[in-house]
Design an enzyme around this catalytic site. Structure first.
Site, short mmCIF file in Angstrom:
data_model
loop_
_atom_site.label_atom_id
_atom_site.label_comp_id
_atom_site.label_asym_id
_atom_site.label_seq_id
_atom_site.Cartn_x
_atom_site.Cartn_y
_atom_site.Cartn_z
N ASP A 46 1.01 -1.15 -0.33
CA ASP A 46 -0.20 -0.54 -0.18
C ASP A 46 0.73 1.26 0.01
O ASP A 46 2.73 1.34 0.32
CB ASP A 46 -1.02 -0.13 0.97
CG ASP A 46 -2.16 1.20 1.16
OD1 ASP A 46 -2.12 1.59 0.64
OD2 ASP A 46 -1.95 2.18 2.49
N CYS B 94 -3.88 -1.19 -2.22
CA CYS B 94 -4.58 0.21 -2.18
C CYS B 94 -5.26 0.54 -4.22
O CYS B 94 -5.07 0.45 -4.71
CB CYS B 94 -2.30 0.41 -2.90
SG CYS B 94 -2.93 2.72 -3.54
N ASN B 95 -5.90 1.24 -3.95
CA ASN B 95 -6.60 1.02 -4.97
C ASN B 95 -5.77 2.47 -5.60
O ASN B 95 -6.01 1.76 -7.35
CB ASN B 95 -8.44 2.64 -4.42
CG ASN B 95 -9.49 1.45 -4.39
OD1 ASN B 95 -9.94 1.14 -4.59
ND2 ASN B 95 -9.24 1.67 -2.87
N CYS C 185 -11.02 3.50 -2.65
CA CYS C 185 -9.80 4.00 -1.24
C CYS C 185 -10.09 3.51 -0.22
O CYS C 185 -11.39 3.45 0.39
CB CYS C 185 -9.80 5.65 -1.53
SG CYS C 185 -8.73 5.85 0.05
N1 DGL Z 1 -4.34 3.64 -0.45
C1 DGL Z 1 -4.48 4.82 -1.01
C2 DGL Z 1 -6.05 3.78 -2.13
O1 DGL Z 1 -6.32 3.63 -1.89
C3 DGL Z 1 -4.67 6.35 -0.60
C4 DGL Z 1 -3.65 7.24 0.09
C5 DGL Z 1 -2.94 8.04 -0.99
O2 DGL Z 1 -3.54 8.33 -2.22
O3 DGL Z 1 -1.77 7.14 -1.04
O4 DGL Z 1 -6.29 5.13 -3.11
#
Ligand code: DGL
Length: 286
Positions: free
Chosen positions: A6, A69-70, A203
């Site tokens: 992530d 992580c998206n 997210c």
């Molecule tokens: N973990 C990220 C997501 O799922 C969000 C945090 C970031 O912007 O790094 O989009």
């Protein structure tokens, strides 16, 4: 051992569901806190950082790296799977999975094995809302993947640029509520006030404010729980590819960060109150 990557700590919402689902499988988590947030970075930057993270997980002995992580998935999953991995030294025995495809499969009720739209999904005219970071939304990966399965579905996307940061900073509830209202209202402004049938909280941080999305979306709008959906999908995947679980068994969980381990350990409790301590990633220590 299965690796979970992530950009920072949000992936812990996914990891927590995986640890609960697979108590006998060891996991190695890598949070790239030295470079978080990814949501505002350019696509080439996100791709390169994600590739490095995957290499670190492979180098530590993981055969399977899940991008928890998206943003990392939206930008990198396809490239890493189709272009990088087949030409890398890890080809053959390793694999990379993302969290967008399982989420879309659940949102569209279309299993992975269906590659072309079929009845009844082909005739589905639902409205699906996607909330995410700037990079996830601008990548267009959610509408692309949804329309491949349900071409008549309307997808409305909404950037919630400040929400992930506010959750991580433990902002007060009323501040988080205002950011969720802003996101939901922004989405409704795009649809002329028509509420969605389904909402994807795209997210990893957003499950922590699912109750606020629930409060401001109509009762019939189904909110997808991404950690659960990813756990379901990984269960199905591992049943088909058990070798990725590795030989080792036991409830071992290693938490690593490219940032400051003490800070990561303290902040991680926002996402998982009982979580253990972080150590510095081997990639940084080298
Ligand atoms: N973990 C990220 C997501 O799922 C969000 C945090 C970031 O912007 O790094 O989009």
């Amino acid at each position: 051992m299965i690796g979970v990557f992530d950009s920072g700590l949000g992936g812990l919402t996914v990891l927590r569901a995986l640890v609960a689902r697979f108590p006998q499988v060891p996991f190695l988590y890598l949070g790239d806190q030295a470079n978080v947030p990814y949501g505002d970075r350019s696509s080439p930057e996100v791709l390169e950082l994600t590739r490095q993270g995957v290499e670190t997980l492979f180098g530590a002995g993981c055969k399977l790296a899940l991008l928890g992580c998206n943003t990392a998935t939206a930008v990198s999953a396809r490239h890493l799977q189709q272009k990088w991995l087949p030409t890398s030294r890890w080809r053959g025995e390793h694999n990379v999975l993302g969290i967008v495809a399982p989420t879309v499969e659940a949102a569209t009720q279309t299993p992975w094995a269906v590659s072309t739209p079929q009845y009844p999904q082909k005739y589905n005219t639902d409205l699906i809302a996607v909330f995410g970071t700037t990079r996830t939304i601008t990548s267009g990966v959610y509408p692309d993947e949804i329309r491949k399965r349900c071409p008549k579905v309307t997808v409305v996307q909404q950037v919630c640029a400040r929400l992930a940061g506010a959750i991580e900073e433990k902002a007060p509830e009323d501040e988080l509520d205002a950011l969720v209202v802003e996101g939901v209202q922004g989405m409704l402004d795009q649809t002329g006030g028509v509420p969605p049938h389904r909402a994807i909280l795209g997210c990893t941080h957003f499950p922590l404010v699912e109750h606020l999305f629930r409060r401001h979306l109509p009762p019939f709008a189904r909110i997808l729980s991404q950690p659960e959906v990813v756990a379901d999908s990984l269960e199905d995947y591992l049943a088909r590819h058990p070798r990725y679980m590795g030989e080792e068994r036991g409830s071992r969980l290693i938490l690593t960060t490219t940032g400051d381990p003490a800070e990561a350990s303290a902040r991680a409790r926002v996402f998982w109150p009982e979580v253990g301590a972080f150590e510095r990633s081997a990639a940084v220590a080298r």
